[in-house]
Scaffold this motif. Structure first.
Motif, PDB file in Angstrom:
ATOM      1  N   GLN A   1       0.904  -1.104  -0.017  1.00 50.53           N
ATOM      2  CA  GLN A   1      -0.121   0.035  -0.001  1.00 50.53           C
ATOM      3  C   GLN A   1       0.983   1.186   0.214  1.00 50.53           C
ATOM      4  N   PHE A   2       0.663   2.144  -1.130  1.00 47.68           N
ATOM      5  CA  PHE A   2       1.438   3.199  -1.074  1.00 47.68           C
ATOM      6  C   PHE A   2       0.436   4.303  -0.457  1.00 47.68           C
TER       7      PHE A   2
ATOM      8  N   LYS B   1      -1.651   7.173   0.530  1.00 48.98           N
ATOM      9  CA  LYS B   1      -3.043   7.566  -0.013  1.00 48.98           C
ATOM     10  C   LYS B   1      -3.612   6.549  -1.307  1.00 48.98           C
ATOM     11  N   GLN B   2      -3.147   5.419  -1.229  1.00 50.27           N
ATOM     12  CA  GLN B   2      -3.642   4.656  -2.189  1.00 50.27           C
ATOM     13  C   GLN B   2      -4.195   3.031  -1.463  1.00 50.27           C
ATOM     14  N   SER B   3      -4.963   2.555  -2.297  1.00 49.53           N
ATOM     15  CA  SER B   3      -5.321   1.175  -1.592  1.00 49.53           C
ATOM     16  C   SER B   3      -4.490  -0.130  -1.591  1.00 49.53           C
TER      17      SER B   3
ATOM     18  N   MET C   1      -2.627  -3.245  -2.897  1.00 51.51           N
ATOM     19  CA  MET C   1      -2.547  -3.968  -4.121  1.00 51.51           C
ATOM     20  C   MET C   1      -1.884  -5.411  -3.690  1.00 51.51           C
TER      21      MET C   1
ATOM     22  N   SER D   1       7.014   1.601   1.314  1.00 56.04           N
ATOM     23  CA  SER D   1       5.799   1.542   1.360  1.00 56.04           C
ATOM     24  C   SER D   1       5.141   0.656   2.648  1.00 56.04           C
TER      25      SER D   1
ATOM     26  N   GLU E   1     -12.309  -5.060 -11.282  1.00 55.24           N
ATOM     27  CA  GLU E   1     -12.254  -3.733 -10.775  1.00 55.24           C
ATOM     28  C   GLU E   1     -12.749  -3.382  -9.599  1.00 55.24           C
TER      29      GLU E   1
ATOM     30  N   THR F   1     -14.445  -0.089  -7.438  1.00 56.51           N
ATOM     31  CA  THR F   1     -14.578   1.252  -7.422  1.00 56.51           C
ATOM     32  C   THR F   1     -15.464   1.598  -6.150  1.00 56.51           C
TER      33      THR F   1
ATOM     34  N   ALA G   1     -14.850   9.373  -2.794  1.00 58.02           N
ATOM     35  CA  ALA G   1     -13.270   9.195  -2.452  1.00 58.02           C
ATOM     36  C   ALA G   1     -13.115   9.840  -0.929  1.00 58.02           C
TER      37      ALA G   1
ATOM     38  N   THR H   1     -10.252   5.580   7.208  1.00 52.18           N
ATOM     39  CA  THR H   1     -10.726   5.314   5.591  1.00 52.18           C
ATOM     40  C   THR H   1     -11.203   3.613   5.495  1.00 52.18           C
TER      41      THR H   1
ATOM     42  N   GLN I   1     -10.307   1.793  -3.888  1.00 53.61           N
ATOM     43  CA  GLN I   1      -9.400   2.809  -3.504  1.00 53.61           C
ATOM     44  C   GLN I   1      -9.707   3.447  -2.014  1.00 53.61           C
TER      45      GLN I   1
END
Lengths: 113, 111
Positions: free
Chosen positions: A38-39, A41-43, A45, A90, B3, B5, B9, B87, B103
């Motif tokens: 996870q980077f 502010k990203q989700s 992966m 990361s 994907e 979504t 956000a 989040t 995300q």
């Protein structure tokens, strides 16, 4: 619920060195473990799926020679970031699968200088 | 390619409001869907898991629904509190356990 631990929780290393991260299932046996990245502010992966006693399955775009995964026992999987570079900095999170449920570790924050 | 979504956000609401977070996915052949919470710099906390055969799950002030045919899930949070600020991640899984994450929606609940 089941507990998954990761060690270390954070690590700072110099560019070019290798870093090993451990993921352990503490009270259950996990034939399958997953590694995520996870980077900021990203989700999350998915990087690879680790199966006990066999080679890991890597997702597209993840270099298997750079991110070495070993799943030598039913309670331990390791991820080694070889020749780490700043772009590898990361948050790495593992999960372990118990029947139908995945349990996540607390994550390891890697900073490569 | 699957994907996931999430919309919106980011979301900022005053304390006490009811709110809905949305998640959509492209491949309806999922095994289950999970909602997670992640606090800054921390790992994941599983909130609710809905099996593909189920329509919804409830836990306290949280209710998650799943419409597999349309590829949608919602997370409903009732009477939001500042402690709900985090989040929220939606993830779908397939046979074998592989999870694909959205995300995330960054929620801020103002006192």
């Amino acid at each position: 619920g089941a507990v998954v631990s990761q060690h270390p929780s954070w690590v700072i290393c110099k560019s070019g060195t290798s870093v090993k991260i451990e993921c352990r299932s503490l009270d259950f046996q996990a034939t399958t473990m997953f590694w995520y990245r996870q980077f900021p502010k990203q989700s999350l992966m998915l990087m690879a799926t680790s199966n006990e006693g066999s080679k890991a399955t890597y997702e597209q775009g993840v270099e298997k020679d750079k991110f070495l995964i070993n799943h030598a026992s039913l309670t331990l999987s390791t991820l080694t970031v070889t020749s780490a570079h700043p772009e590898d900095s990361s948050f790495y999170i593992c999960s372990a699968r118990d029947a139908e449920t995945q349990y996540f570790g607390p994550g390891t924050r890697l900073l490569v200088l | 390619k699957q994907e996931v979504t999430q919309i919106p956000a980011a979301l900022s609401v005053p304390e006490g409001e009811n709110l809905v977070l949305n998640c959509s996915f492209t491949d309806s052949a999922i095994y289950n869907l999970q909602w997670f919470r992640q606090d800054p710099g921390k790992g994941l906390t599983s909130l609710l898991l809905i099996q593909s055969s189920q329509r919804e799950q409830t836990s306290g002030r949280l209710n998650a629904s799943l419409d597999k045919s349309s590829g949608r899930s919602t997370l409903y949070i009732a009477a939001s509190q500042p402690g709900d600020s985090a989040t929220y991640l939606c993830a779908v899984s397939f046979q074998g356990g592989k999870l694909i994450f959205g995300q995330g929606t960054e929620l801020s609940v103002k006192p």
